[in-house]
Design a protein around this motif. Structure first.
Motif, PDB file in Angstrom:
ATOM      1  N   ASP A  99      47.247  25.978  35.044  1.00  0.00           N
ATOM      2  CA  ASP A  99      47.382  24.527  34.891  1.00  0.00           C
ATOM      3  C   ASP A  99      48.542  23.962  35.705  1.00  0.00           C
ATOM      4  O   ASP A  99      49.194  23.009  35.309  1.00  0.00           O
ATOM      5  CB  ASP A  99      47.515  24.162  33.404  1.00  0.00           C
ATOM      6  CG  ASP A  99      46.925  22.796  33.106  1.00  0.00           C
ATOM      7  OD1 ASP A  99      45.947  22.420  33.770  1.00  0.00           O
ATOM      8  OD2 ASP A  99      47.460  22.108  32.223  1.00  0.00           O
ATOM      9  N   TYR A 100      48.801  24.580  36.884  1.00  0.00           N
ATOM     10  CA  TYR A 100      49.849  24.119  37.800  1.00  0.00           C
ATOM     11  C   TYR A 100      49.270  24.029  39.187  1.00  0.00           C
ATOM     12  O   TYR A 100      49.074  25.060  39.825  1.00  0.00           O
ATOM     13  CB  TYR A 100      51.033  25.090  37.771  1.00  0.00           C
ATOM     14  CG  TYR A 100      52.169  24.668  38.682  1.00  0.00           C
ATOM     15  CD1 TYR A 100      53.052  23.675  38.297  1.00  0.00           C
ATOM     16  CD2 TYR A 100      52.346  25.260  39.922  1.00  0.00           C
ATOM     17  CE1 TYR A 100      54.096  23.302  39.125  1.00  0.00           C
ATOM     18  CE2 TYR A 100      53.372  24.891  40.758  1.00  0.00           C
ATOM     19  CZ  TYR A 100      54.247  23.910  40.355  1.00  0.00           C
ATOM     20  OH  TYR A 100      55.289  23.528  41.172  1.00  0.00           O
ATOM     21  N   PRO A 101      48.918  22.845  39.686  1.00  0.00           N
ATOM     22  CA  PRO A 101      48.910  21.562  38.990  1.00  0.00           C
ATOM     23  C   PRO A 101      47.792  21.531  37.951  1.00  0.00           C
ATOM     24  O   PRO A 101      46.952  22.436  37.918  1.00  0.00           O
ATOM     25  CB  PRO A 101      48.650  20.557  40.111  1.00  0.00           C
ATOM     26  CG  PRO A 101      47.865  21.315  41.127  1.00  0.00           C
ATOM     27  CD  PRO A 101      48.372  22.738  41.048  1.00  0.00           C
ATOM     28  N   PRO A 102      47.774  20.495  37.123  1.00  0.00           N
ATOM     29  CA  PRO A 102      46.761  20.431  36.065  1.00  0.00           C
ATOM     30  C   PRO A 102      45.353  20.726  36.601  1.00  0.00           C
ATOM     31  O   PRO A 102      44.935  20.170  37.605  1.00  0.00           O
ATOM     32  CB  PRO A 102      46.875  18.994  35.544  1.00  0.00           C
ATOM     33  CG  PRO A 102      48.318  18.638  35.790  1.00  0.00           C
ATOM     34  CD  PRO A 102      48.653  19.314  37.101  1.00  0.00           C
ATOM     35  N   GLY A 103      44.688  21.664  35.927  1.00  0.00           N
ATOM     36  CA  GLY A 103      43.339  22.031  36.310  1.00  0.00           C
ATOM     37  C   GLY A 103      43.255  23.116  37.371  1.00  0.00           C
ATOM     38  O   GLY A 103      42.176  23.507  37.780  1.00  0.00           O
ATOM     39  N   SER A 104      44.392  23.624  37.831  1.00  0.00           N
ATOM     40  CA  SER A 104      44.402  24.639  38.877  1.00  0.00           C
ATOM     41  C   SER A 104      45.287  25.812  38.453  1.00  0.00           C
ATOM     42  O   SER A 104      45.830  25.826  37.360  1.00  0.00           O
ATOM     43  CB  SER A 104      44.916  24.042  40.193  1.00  0.00           C
ATOM     44  OG  SER A 104      44.725  24.961  41.263  1.00  0.00           O
ATOM     45  N   VAL A 105      45.413  26.786  39.344  1.00  0.00           N
ATOM     46  CA  VAL A 105      46.250  27.966  39.102  1.00  0.00           C
ATOM     47  C   VAL A 105      47.077  28.236  40.356  1.00  0.00           C
ATOM     48  O   VAL A 105      46.589  28.098  41.477  1.00  0.00           O
ATOM     49  CB  VAL A 105      45.398  29.212  38.772  1.00  0.00           C
ATOM     50  CG1 VAL A 105      46.287  30.402  38.446  1.00  0.00           C
ATOM     51  CG2 VAL A 105      44.451  28.935  37.615  1.00  0.00           C
ATOM     52  N   TYR A 106      48.323  28.631  40.152  1.00  0.00           N
ATOM     53  CA  TYR A 106      49.257  28.972  41.229  1.00  0.00           C
ATOM     54  C   TYR A 106      49.504  30.475  41.165  1.00  0.00           C
ATOM     55  O   TYR A 106      49.864  31.007  40.116  1.00  0.00           O
ATOM     56  CB  TYR A 106      50.554  28.194  41.024  1.00  0.00           C
ATOM     57  CG  TYR A 106      51.593  28.344  42.091  1.00  0.00           C
ATOM     58  CD1 TYR A 106      51.382  27.854  43.375  1.00  0.00           C
ATOM     59  CD2 TYR A 106      52.824  28.932  41.808  1.00  0.00           C
ATOM     60  CE1 TYR A 106      52.362  27.943  44.343  1.00  0.00           C
ATOM     61  CE2 TYR A 106      53.809  29.031  42.773  1.00  0.00           C
ATOM     62  CZ  TYR A 106      53.575  28.541  44.041  1.00  0.00           C
ATOM     63  OH  TYR A 106      54.541  28.632  45.006  1.00  0.00           O
ATOM     64  N   TYR A 107      49.294  31.182  42.285  1.00  0.00           N
ATOM     65  CA  TYR A 107      49.381  32.635  42.311  1.00  0.00           C
ATOM     66  C   TYR A 107      50.540  33.121  43.173  1.00  0.00           C
ATOM     67  O   TYR A 107      50.812  32.572  44.228  1.00  0.00           O
ATOM     68  CB  TYR A 107      48.102  33.245  42.903  1.00  0.00           C
ATOM     69  CG  TYR A 107      46.864  32.932  42.128  1.00  0.00           C
ATOM     70  CD1 TYR A 107      46.569  33.599  40.948  1.00  0.00           C
ATOM     71  CD2 TYR A 107      45.971  31.952  42.572  1.00  0.00           C
ATOM     72  CE1 TYR A 107      45.419  33.309  40.231  1.00  0.00           C
ATOM     73  CE2 TYR A 107      44.817  31.664  41.875  1.00  0.00           C
ATOM     74  CZ  TYR A 107      44.552  32.336  40.693  1.00  0.00           C
ATOM     75  OH  TYR A 107      43.424  32.045  39.986  1.00  0.00           O
ATOM     76  N   THR A 108      51.168  34.188  42.713  1.00  0.00           N
ATOM     77  CA  THR A 108      52.097  34.965  43.536  1.00  0.00           C
ATOM     78  C   THR A 108      51.375  36.250  43.887  1.00  0.00           C
ATOM     79  O   THR A 108      50.807  36.900  43.005  1.00  0.00           O
ATOM     80  CB  THR A 108      53.397  35.269  42.763  1.00  0.00           C
ATOM     81  OG1 THR A 108      54.020  34.043  42.384  1.00  0.00           O
ATOM     82  CG2 THR A 108      54.353  36.090  43.609  1.00  0.00           C
ATOM     83  N   MET A 109      51.376  36.587  45.182  1.00  0.00           N
ATOM     84  CA  MET A 109      50.639  37.754  45.642  1.00  0.00           C
ATOM     85  C   MET A 109      51.546  38.644  46.484  1.00  0.00           C
ATOM     86  O   MET A 109      52.449  38.147  47.166  1.00  0.00           O
ATOM     87  CB  MET A 109      49.425  37.311  46.467  1.00  0.00           C
ATOM     88  CG  MET A 109      48.480  36.398  45.686  1.00  0.00           C
ATOM     89  SD  MET A 109      46.987  35.930  46.606  1.00  0.00           S
ATOM     90  CE  MET A 109      46.013  37.429  46.372  1.00  0.00           C
ATOM     91  N   VAL A 110      51.291  39.956  46.424  1.00  0.00           N
ATOM     92  CA  VAL A 110      52.056  40.905  47.211  1.00  0.00           C
ATOM     93  C   VAL A 110      51.130  41.930  47.860  1.00  0.00           C
ATOM     94  O   VAL A 110      50.002  42.148  47.404  1.00  0.00           O
ATOM     95  CB  VAL A 110      53.144  41.643  46.389  1.00  0.00           C
ATOM     96  CG1 VAL A 110      54.173  40.684  45.826  1.00  0.00           C
ATOM     97  CG2 VAL A 110      52.516  42.460  45.290  1.00  0.00           C
ATOM     98  N   LYS A 111      51.653  42.551  48.883  1.00  0.00           N
ATOM     99  CA  LYS A 111      50.950  43.632  49.560  1.00  0.00           C
ATOM    100  C   LYS A 111      51.982  44.633  50.041  1.00  0.00           C
ATOM    101  O   LYS A 111      53.031  44.253  50.567  1.00  0.00           O
ATOM    102  CB  LYS A 111      50.154  43.082  50.755  1.00  0.00           C
ATOM    103  CG  LYS A 111      49.432  44.160  51.564  1.00  0.00           C
ATOM    104  CD  LYS A 111      48.670  43.553  52.721  1.00  0.00           C
ATOM    105  CE  LYS A 111      47.953  44.620  53.539  1.00  0.00           C
ATOM    106  NZ  LYS A 111      47.193  44.014  54.651  1.00  0.00           N
ATOM    107  N   THR A 112      51.685  45.907  49.880  1.00  0.00           N
ATOM    108  CA  THR A 112      52.536  46.958  50.429  1.00  0.00           C
ATOM    109  C   THR A 112      52.042  47.274  51.831  1.00  0.00           C
ATOM    110  O   THR A 112      50.835  47.494  52.041  1.00  0.00           O
ATOM    111  CB  THR A 112      52.492  48.213  49.542  1.00  0.00           C
ATOM    112  OG1 THR A 112      52.968  47.873  48.235  1.00  0.00           O
ATOM    113  CG2 THR A 112      53.351  49.328  50.124  1.00  0.00           C
ATOM    114  N   LEU A 113      52.967  47.289  52.779  1.00  0.00           N
ATOM    115  CA  LEU A 113      52.624  47.601  54.168  1.00  0.00           C
ATOM    116  C   LEU A 113      52.702  49.110  54.372  1.00  0.00           C
ATOM    117  O   LEU A 113      53.664  49.744  53.955  1.00  0.00           O
ATOM    118  CB  LEU A 113      53.578  46.895  55.128  1.00  0.00           C
ATOM    119  CG  LEU A 113      53.581  45.363  55.045  1.00  0.00           C
ATOM    120  CD1 LEU A 113      54.660  44.795  55.947  1.00  0.00           C
ATOM    121  CD2 LEU A 113      52.218  44.814  55.413  1.00  0.00           C
ATOM    122  N   ILE A 114      51.707  49.674  54.994  1.00  0.00           N
ATOM    123  CA  ILE A 114      51.668  51.119  55.193  1.00  0.00           C
ATOM    124  C   ILE A 114      52.030  51.446  56.625  1.00  0.00           C
ATOM    125  O   ILE A 114      51.717  50.780  57.538  1.00  0.00           O
ATOM    126  CB  ILE A 114      50.273  51.693  54.841  1.00  0.00           C
ATOM    127  CG1 ILE A 114      49.964  51.368  53.384  1.00  0.00           C
ATOM    128  CG2 ILE A 114      50.213  53.174  55.114  1.00  0.00           C
ATOM    129  CD1 ILE A 114      48.530  51.673  52.988  1.00  0.00           C
TER     130      ILE A 114
END
Length: 147
Positions: free
Chosen positions: A132-147
């Motif tokens: 609900d940030y913004p209302p009605g949506s979703v805010y994601y934190t994403m990560v990836k490990t580099l090989i």
């Protein structure tokens, strides 16, 4: 009582700067990593700019490498250039350059209506979400490990 509380509903750059400096001092005292990041050139910028034949910017990526992380701040392309693999190629290129700069992981944020699926197809994982940030949506934190 030997203090006073004041409430202001206006932007106050001087007060914001004061708080930032005090938090920075605290972090420097308690984290060698925070202290090290304050050194000149500790944060390494990474900008990849894509232009059309007339040298007009059509998109690209800007990021920073520090603490052995690549942090992607902005990544965008004009809609006429989407869906052709350009974004994936650019992301791979940024990751390779970041590895050469010492990065072992990547951090970025995206909204539900932006590019979560794109990043997941490229190996990124959601490690945090705010609903609900913004209302009605979703805010994601994403990560990836580099090989």
């Amino acid at each position: 009582m030997n203090y006073h509380i004041a409430i202001s509903l206006k932007k106050n750059e001087k007060f914001s700067t004061f708080l930032q400096e005090k938090i920075r001092e605290f972090n420097n005292q308690h984290s060698v990593h925070h202290k090290a990041i304050r050194k000149k050139e500790a944060i390494q910028p990474l900008n990849i700019i894509v232009s059309d034949v007339d040298k007009n910017w059509i998109g690209g990526l800007n990021a920073e490498v520090y603490w052995n992380w690549l942090e992607i701040n902005n990544f965008w392309f004009h809609e006429n250039y989407r869906g052709e693999g350009l974004g994936g190629n650019l992301l791979s290129q940024a990751e390779e350059i970041a590895k050469e700069m010492g990065a072992t992981k990547v951090l970025l944020t995206t909204f539900e209506f932006q590019a979560r699926t794109f990043y997941e197809m490229k190996g990124y994982q959601v490690v945090g979400e705010i609903k609900d940030y913004p209302p009605g949506s979703v805010y994601y934190t994403m990560v990836k490990t580099l090989i």
